[in-house]
Design a protein around this motif. Structure first.
Motif, PDB file in Angstrom:
ATOM      1  N   LYS A  55       0.842  -1.201   0.000  1.00  0.00           N
ATOM      2  CA  LYS A  55       0.000   0.000   0.000  1.00  0.00           C
ATOM      3  C   LYS A  55       0.878   1.252   0.000  1.00  0.00           C
ATOM      4  CE  LYS A  55      -3.678   2.286   2.567  1.00  0.00           C
ATOM      5  NZ  LYS A  55      -4.517   2.257   3.768  1.00  0.00           N
ATOM      6  N   MET A  56       1.955   1.223   0.778  1.00  0.00           N
ATOM      7  CA  MET A  56       2.865   2.365   0.820  1.00  0.00           C
ATOM      8  C   MET A  56       3.527   2.595  -0.541  1.00  0.00           C
ATOM      9  SD  MET A  56       4.675   1.962   4.559  1.00  0.00           S
ATOM     10  CE  MET A  56       5.490   3.572   4.504  1.00  0.00           C
ATOM     11  N   CYS A  57       3.880   1.504  -1.224  1.00  0.00           N
ATOM     12  CA  CYS A  57       4.470   1.627  -2.563  1.00  0.00           C
ATOM     13  C   CYS A  57       3.483   2.259  -3.533  1.00  0.00           C
ATOM     14  CB  CYS A  57       4.916   0.262  -3.077  1.00  0.00           C
ATOM     15  SG  CYS A  57       6.421  -0.339  -2.310  1.00  0.00           S
ATOM     16  N   LYS A  58       2.245   1.816  -3.452  1.00  0.00           N
ATOM     17  CA  LYS A  58       1.215   2.356  -4.336  1.00  0.00           C
ATOM     18  C   LYS A  58       1.038   3.856  -4.088  1.00  0.00           C
ATOM     19  CE  LYS A  58      -3.602   1.865  -5.649  1.00  0.00           C
ATOM     20  NZ  LYS A  58      -4.906   1.357  -5.287  1.00  0.00           N
ATOM     21  N   GLN A  59       1.018   4.248  -2.821  1.00  0.00           N
ATOM     22  CA  GLN A  59       0.886   5.665  -2.490  1.00  0.00           C
ATOM     23  C   GLN A  59       2.056   6.463  -3.059  1.00  0.00           C
ATOM     24  OE1 GLN A  59       0.745   5.255   1.769  1.00  0.00           O
ATOM     25  NE2 GLN A  59      -1.502   5.317   1.836  1.00  0.00           N
ATOM     26  N   ARG A  60       3.264   5.917  -2.950  1.00  0.00           N
ATOM     27  CA  ARG A  60       4.443   6.625  -3.463  1.00  0.00           C
ATOM     28  C   ARG A  60       4.371   6.769  -4.983  1.00  0.00           C
ATOM     29  NH1 ARG A  60       4.200   6.342   1.072  1.00  0.00           N
ATOM     30  NH2 ARG A  60       5.655   6.870   2.700  1.00  0.00           N
ATOM     31  N   ARG A  61       3.946   5.709  -5.671  1.00  0.00           N
ATOM     32  CA  ARG A  61       3.844   5.789  -7.138  1.00  0.00           C
ATOM     33  C   ARG A  61       2.857   6.881  -7.553  1.00  0.00           C
ATOM     34  NH1 ARG A  61       3.266   0.091  -6.688  1.00  0.00           N
ATOM     35  NH2 ARG A  61       5.301  -0.870  -6.835  1.00  0.00           N
ATOM     36  N   GLU A  62       1.717   6.930  -6.862  1.00  0.00           N
ATOM     37  CA  GLU A  62       0.715   7.953  -7.179  1.00  0.00           C
ATOM     38  C   GLU A  62       1.257   9.351  -6.896  1.00  0.00           C
ATOM     39  OE1 GLU A  62      -2.641   6.751  -4.819  1.00  0.00           O
ATOM     40  OE2 GLU A  62      -3.167   5.120  -6.182  1.00  0.00           O
ATOM     41  N   SER A  63       1.969   9.515  -5.786  1.00  0.00           N
ATOM     42  CA  SER A  63       2.547  10.811  -5.437  1.00  0.00           C
ATOM     43  C   SER A  63       3.581  11.242  -6.458  1.00  0.00           C
ATOM     44  CB  SER A  63       3.194  10.750  -4.053  1.00  0.00           C
ATOM     45  OG  SER A  63       2.236  10.505  -3.069  1.00  0.00           O
ATOM     46  N   ILE A  64       4.410  10.301  -6.889  1.00  0.00           N
ATOM     47  CA  ILE A  64       5.439  10.617  -7.887  1.00  0.00           C
ATOM     48  C   ILE A  64       4.790  11.161  -9.149  1.00  0.00           C
ATOM     49  CG2 ILE A  64       7.170   9.604  -9.440  1.00  0.00           C
ATOM     50  CD1 ILE A  64       7.870   7.688  -7.056  1.00  0.00           C
ATOM     51  N   THR A  65       3.743  10.487  -9.607  1.00  0.00           N
ATOM     52  CA  THR A  65       3.030  10.934 -10.806  1.00  0.00           C
ATOM     53  C   THR A  65       2.491  12.345 -10.627  1.00  0.00           C
ATOM     54  OG1 THR A  65       2.400   8.650 -11.265  1.00  0.00           O
ATOM     55  CG2 THR A  65       1.162  10.357 -12.402  1.00  0.00           C
ATOM     56  N   GLN A  66       1.843  12.590  -9.492  1.00  0.00           N
ATOM     57  CA  GLN A  66       1.261  13.911  -9.245  1.00  0.00           C
ATOM     58  C   GLN A  66       2.326  14.993  -9.123  1.00  0.00           C
ATOM     59  OE1 GLN A  66      -1.244  13.297  -5.837  1.00  0.00           O
ATOM     60  NE2 GLN A  66      -2.834  12.278  -7.034  1.00  0.00           N
ATOM     61  N   PHE A  67       3.425  14.703  -8.422  1.00  0.00           N
ATOM     62  CA  PHE A  67       4.486  15.691  -8.263  1.00  0.00           C
ATOM     63  C   PHE A  67       5.137  16.008  -9.600  1.00  0.00           C
ATOM     64  CE2 PHE A  67       5.062  14.301  -3.615  1.00  0.00           C
ATOM     65  CZ  PHE A  67       4.269  15.342  -3.154  1.00  0.00           C
ATOM     66  N   GLU A  68       5.338  14.984 -10.441  1.00  0.00           N
ATOM     67  CA  GLU A  68       5.951  15.227 -11.748  1.00  0.00           C
ATOM     68  C   GLU A  68       5.034  16.067 -12.625  1.00  0.00           C
ATOM     69  OE1 GLU A  68       6.973  11.268 -13.025  1.00  0.00           O
ATOM     70  OE2 GLU A  68       8.957  11.382 -12.091  1.00  0.00           O
ATOM     71  N   GLN A  69       3.734  15.822 -12.556  1.00  0.00           N
ATOM     72  CA  GLN A  69       2.783  16.618 -13.343  1.00  0.00           C
ATOM     73  C   GLN A  69       2.755  18.068 -12.874  1.00  0.00           C
ATOM     74  OE1 GLN A  69      -0.910  14.472 -12.935  1.00  0.00           O
ATOM     75  NE2 GLN A  69      -0.403  13.006 -14.544  1.00  0.00           N
ATOM     76  N   ALA A  70       2.995  18.275 -11.579  1.00  0.00           N
ATOM     77  CA  ALA A  70       2.980  19.624 -11.024  1.00  0.00           C
ATOM     78  C   ALA A  70       4.337  20.316 -11.154  1.00  0.00           C
ATOM     79  CB  ALA A  70       2.557  19.574  -9.553  1.00  0.00           C
ATOM     80  N   GLY A  71       5.327  19.601 -11.697  1.00  0.00           N
ATOM     81  CA  GLY A  71       6.643  20.184 -11.875  1.00  0.00           C
ATOM     82  C   GLY A  71       7.459  20.251 -10.594  1.00  0.00           C
ATOM     83  N   ARG A  72       7.097  19.442  -9.605  1.00  0.00           N
ATOM     84  CA  ARG A  72       7.830  19.418  -8.327  1.00  0.00           C
ATOM     85  C   ARG A  72       8.803  18.254  -8.318  1.00  0.00           C
ATOM     86  NH1 ARG A  72       6.110  22.388  -3.906  1.00  0.00           N
ATOM     87  NH2 ARG A  72       8.238  21.827  -3.298  1.00  0.00           N
ATOM     88  N   ASP A  73       9.879  18.391  -9.081  1.00  0.00           N
ATOM     89  CA  ASP A  73      10.870  17.325  -9.213  1.00  0.00           C
ATOM     90  C   ASP A  73      11.576  17.018  -7.891  1.00  0.00           C
ATOM     91  OD1 ASP A  73      10.248  17.083 -11.900  1.00  0.00           O
ATOM     92  OD2 ASP A  73      11.775  18.524 -12.519  1.00  0.00           O
ATOM     93  N   ASP A  74      11.709  18.025  -7.025  1.00  0.00           N
ATOM     94  CA  ASP A  74      12.357  17.801  -5.729  1.00  0.00           C
ATOM     95  C   ASP A  74      11.536  16.828  -4.877  1.00  0.00           C
ATOM     96  OD1 ASP A  74      10.353  19.794  -5.695  1.00  0.00           O
ATOM     97  OD2 ASP A  74      11.133  20.655  -3.827  1.00  0.00           O
ATOM     98  N   LEU A  75      10.222  17.037  -4.832  1.00  0.00           N
ATOM     99  CA  LEU A  75       9.356  16.145  -4.058  1.00  0.00           C
ATOM    100  C   LEU A  75       9.238  14.776  -4.723  1.00  0.00           C
ATOM    101  CD1 LEU A  75       6.549  18.657  -3.018  1.00  0.00           C
ATOM    102  CD2 LEU A  75       8.412  17.770  -1.611  1.00  0.00           C
ATOM    103  N   ALA A  76       9.224  14.752  -6.051  1.00  0.00           N
ATOM    104  CA  ALA A  76       9.165  13.475  -6.773  1.00  0.00           C
ATOM    105  C   ALA A  76      10.422  12.653  -6.486  1.00  0.00           C
ATOM    106  CB  ALA A  76       9.016  13.719  -8.277  1.00  0.00           C
ATOM    107  N   ALA A  77      11.561  13.307  -6.428  1.00  0.00           N
ATOM    108  CA  ALA A  77      12.809  12.598  -6.145  1.00  0.00           C
ATOM    109  C   ALA A  77      12.795  12.006  -4.736  1.00  0.00           C
ATOM    110  CB  ALA A  77      13.999  13.552  -6.298  1.00  0.00           C
ATOM    111  N   GLN A  78      12.251  12.748  -3.783  1.00  0.00           N
ATOM    112  CA  GLN A  78      12.155  12.246  -2.408  1.00  0.00           C
ATOM    113  C   GLN A  78      11.245  11.013  -2.354  1.00  0.00           C
ATOM    114  OE1 GLN A  78      10.825  15.139   0.457  1.00  0.00           O
ATOM    115  NE2 GLN A  78      10.538  13.599   2.045  1.00  0.00           N
ATOM    116  N   GLU A  79      10.111  11.081  -3.060  1.00  0.00           N
ATOM    117  CA  GLU A  79       9.178   9.950  -3.086  1.00  0.00           C
ATOM    118  C   GLU A  79       9.819   8.734  -3.762  1.00  0.00           C
ATOM    119  OE1 GLU A  79       5.836   9.700  -1.865  1.00  0.00           O
ATOM    120  OE2 GLU A  79       6.330  11.555  -0.847  1.00  0.00           O
TER     121      GLU A  79
END
Length: 149
Positions: A55-79
């Motif tokens: 479940k945690m992996c799934k949450q991270r994958r979804e967050s990565i997608t959303q952060f990349e779409q929002a242009g937040r590469d720093d947060l995507a890298a952390q995820e």
């Protein structure tokens, strides 16, 4: 050594090595496990810990997608870093061929003949694939196969 014990040991090791990022992620894992144990008033076994990790992996994958779409590469890298660490506790991921074999076997075993039988097939697959494959992708494959029948 159980998976939960291994995670606890890794917390201690990360503290000793002063690995702040690794320690923070492992603490997130232990918090998620503890939260589920408190909520359900049970002691989680390895299989249930895998469900939490999945479940945690799934949450991270979804967050990565959303952060990349929002242009937040720093947060995507952390995820992404957190996702990599969490995946270390999951069993070896299955190949697409192995997943397809399991889907075929589940379809034969349940006698699935249409998309209406998807729940039966997924019910057969989930215990075998939990933590070893992305269940969303597996669901898409099953839907595709059943739709083709």
């Amino acid at each position: 050594m159980s998976l939960k014990d291994r995670i606890q040991q890794d917390v201690k090791d990360a503290m000793r090595a002063k690995e702040k990022e690794r320690l923070a992620t492992i603490r997130l894992i232990t918090a998620a496990i503890k939260q589920r144990e408190v909520d359900e008033r049970i002691e989680l076994d390895d299989e249930q810990v895998l469900v939490v990790l999945d479940k945690m992996c799934k949450q991270r994958r979804e967050s990565i997608t959303q952060f990349e779409q929002a242009g937040r590469d720093d947060l995507a890298a952390q995820e992404k870093a957190e996702l990599e660490l969490i995946q270390q506790y999951l069993p070896e991921q299955l190949s697409e061929a192995e997943i397809n074999e399991l889907i075929d076997a589940a379809m034969k075993q349940t006698g699935a003949s249409s998309i209406k039988d998807m729940g039966k097939v997924m019910g057969q697959l989930k215990p075998k694939l939990q933590g070893r494959a992305d269940m969303g992708a597996v669901g898409s494959l099953v839907k595709e196969r059943l739709g083709a029948l």
